[in-house]
Design a protein around this motif. Structure first.
Motif, PDB file in Angstrom:
ATOM      1  N   ASN A  46     -10.339 -28.627 -22.505  1.00  0.00           N
ATOM      2  CA  ASN A  46     -10.461 -28.289 -23.925  1.00  0.00           C
ATOM      3  C   ASN A  46      -9.935 -29.407 -24.817  1.00  0.00           C
ATOM      4  O   ASN A  46     -10.519 -29.698 -25.863  1.00  0.00           O
ATOM      5  CB  ASN A  46      -9.744 -26.973 -24.236  1.00  0.00           C
ATOM      6  CG  ASN A  46     -10.594 -25.777 -23.880  1.00  0.00           C
ATOM      7  OD1 ASN A  46     -11.810 -25.806 -24.044  1.00  0.00           O
ATOM      8  ND2 ASN A  46      -9.961 -24.733 -23.379  1.00  0.00           N
ATOM      9  N   GLU A  47      -8.849 -30.055 -24.421  1.00  0.00           N
ATOM     10  CA  GLU A  47      -8.327 -31.185 -25.190  1.00  0.00           C
ATOM     11  C   GLU A  47      -9.350 -32.316 -25.236  1.00  0.00           C
ATOM     12  O   GLU A  47      -9.548 -32.939 -26.286  1.00  0.00           O
ATOM     13  CB  GLU A  47      -7.029 -31.704 -24.564  1.00  0.00           C
ATOM     14  CG  GLU A  47      -5.829 -30.810 -24.771  1.00  0.00           C
ATOM     15  CD  GLU A  47      -4.589 -31.383 -24.098  1.00  0.00           C
ATOM     16  OE1 GLU A  47      -4.272 -32.574 -24.329  1.00  0.00           O
ATOM     17  OE2 GLU A  47      -3.937 -30.645 -23.330  1.00  0.00           O
ATOM     18  N   ASP A  50     -12.164 -31.361 -27.578  1.00  0.00           N
ATOM     19  CA  ASP A  50     -11.714 -31.521 -28.965  1.00  0.00           C
ATOM     20  C   ASP A  50     -11.720 -32.993 -29.363  1.00  0.00           C
ATOM     21  O   ASP A  50     -12.166 -33.346 -30.464  1.00  0.00           O
ATOM     22  CB  ASP A  50     -10.299 -30.955 -29.148  1.00  0.00           C
ATOM     23  CG  ASP A  50     -10.257 -29.439 -29.065  1.00  0.00           C
ATOM     24  OD1 ASP A  50     -11.318 -28.797 -29.222  1.00  0.00           O
ATOM     25  OD2 ASP A  50      -9.150 -28.902 -28.816  1.00  0.00           O
ATOM     26  N   ASN A  54     -14.060 -34.570 -32.332  1.00  0.00           N
ATOM     27  CA  ASN A  54     -13.413 -35.114 -33.518  1.00  0.00           C
ATOM     28  C   ASN A  54     -13.602 -36.607 -33.677  1.00  0.00           C
ATOM     29  O   ASN A  54     -13.200 -37.172 -34.686  1.00  0.00           O
ATOM     30  CB  ASN A  54     -11.913 -34.784 -33.501  1.00  0.00           C
ATOM     31  CG  ASN A  54     -11.669 -33.299 -33.672  1.00  0.00           C
ATOM     32  OD1 ASN A  54     -12.419 -32.612 -34.360  1.00  0.00           O
ATOM     33  ND2 ASN A  54     -10.653 -32.791 -33.022  1.00  0.00           N
ATOM     34  N   ARG A  79     -19.765 -25.055 -26.340  1.00  0.00           N
ATOM     35  CA  ARG A  79     -19.272 -25.072 -27.721  1.00  0.00           C
ATOM     36  C   ARG A  79     -20.400 -25.036 -28.752  1.00  0.00           C
ATOM     37  O   ARG A  79     -20.143 -24.814 -29.915  1.00  0.00           O
ATOM     38  CB  ARG A  79     -18.416 -26.316 -27.949  1.00  0.00           C
ATOM     39  CG  ARG A  79     -17.089 -26.236 -27.221  1.00  0.00           C
ATOM     40  CD  ARG A  79     -16.304 -27.503 -27.385  1.00  0.00           C
ATOM     41  NE  ARG A  79     -14.946 -27.281 -26.908  1.00  0.00           N
ATOM     42  CZ  ARG A  79     -13.861 -27.656 -27.552  1.00  0.00           C
ATOM     43  NH1 ARG A  79     -13.977 -28.310 -28.695  1.00  0.00           N
ATOM     44  NH2 ARG A  79     -12.667 -27.414 -27.068  1.00  0.00           N
TER      45      ARG A  79
END
Length: 174
Positions: A46-47, A50, A54, A79
């Motif tokens: 998940n990191e 992200d 981003n 996602r």
């Protein structure tokens, strides 16, 4: 092709390919390494998702094996809120007639084995908005080379059979 504007990065990747890194390569890679805070695989995944979401432009993550790449791709695809579209590769035979039976035999023995398709999957899932990567050199003058990342923008399918006729992608500006 993708690194033609960055000779030092291209040379670094070439040295990685043959296992001959020099100290400055390690310094460059160390600066680009992502440090994870989470302990579990799912948290770190998940990191990474992200981080990728981003980042201001398309980036490529170098991962140690295909399984981790598949996990990251699945997590990124999950996602995206648009519906899943399933694509199944169909082999076509365009050769002289006396070779056709031999080719058909090879293809019929190859139904579920991705390793006999040079690592390309026979079945993939995409979504509108998903990033896809070209895995073969098609036309270098058009930027259609192995590693080019495009975005799926539409899918055309036959209304009667749900057969996918066309997948339209947006390529990066060359």
């Amino acid at each position: 092709m993708r690194q033609q504007g960055d000779g030092s990065y291209r040379e670094l990747l070439s040295r990685i390919r043959v296992g001959l890194l020099i100290p400055s390569d390690c310094d460059i890679l160390e600066k680009r390494k992502i440090s994870f805070k989470g302990e579990s695989f799912e948290t770190r995944l998940n990191e990474l998702c992200d981080f990728i979401n981003n980042f201001s432009s398309d980036i490529v993550c170098l991962l140690p094996n295909n399984h981790m790449c598949d996990q990251l791709n699945a997590a990124m695809l999950n996602r995206i809120t648009s519906k899943e579209i399933f694509l199944i590769a169909e082999d076509t035979i365009d050769c002289i007639s006396y070779m056709k039976k031999k080719v058909e035999k090879v293809l019929s023995n190859n139904d579920d084995d991705d390793t006999k398709t040079a690592g390309l999957s026979r079945r993939i899932t995409i979504k509108i908005g998903a990033k896809v990567m070209i895995r073969r050199n098609i036309d270098a003058s058009l930027g259609l080379v192995n590693g080019t990342i495009a975005t799926v923008i539409s899918v055309s399918q036959d209304k009667n059979t749900d057969y996918i006729e066309k997948v339209k992608v947006r390529l990066p500006s060359i």
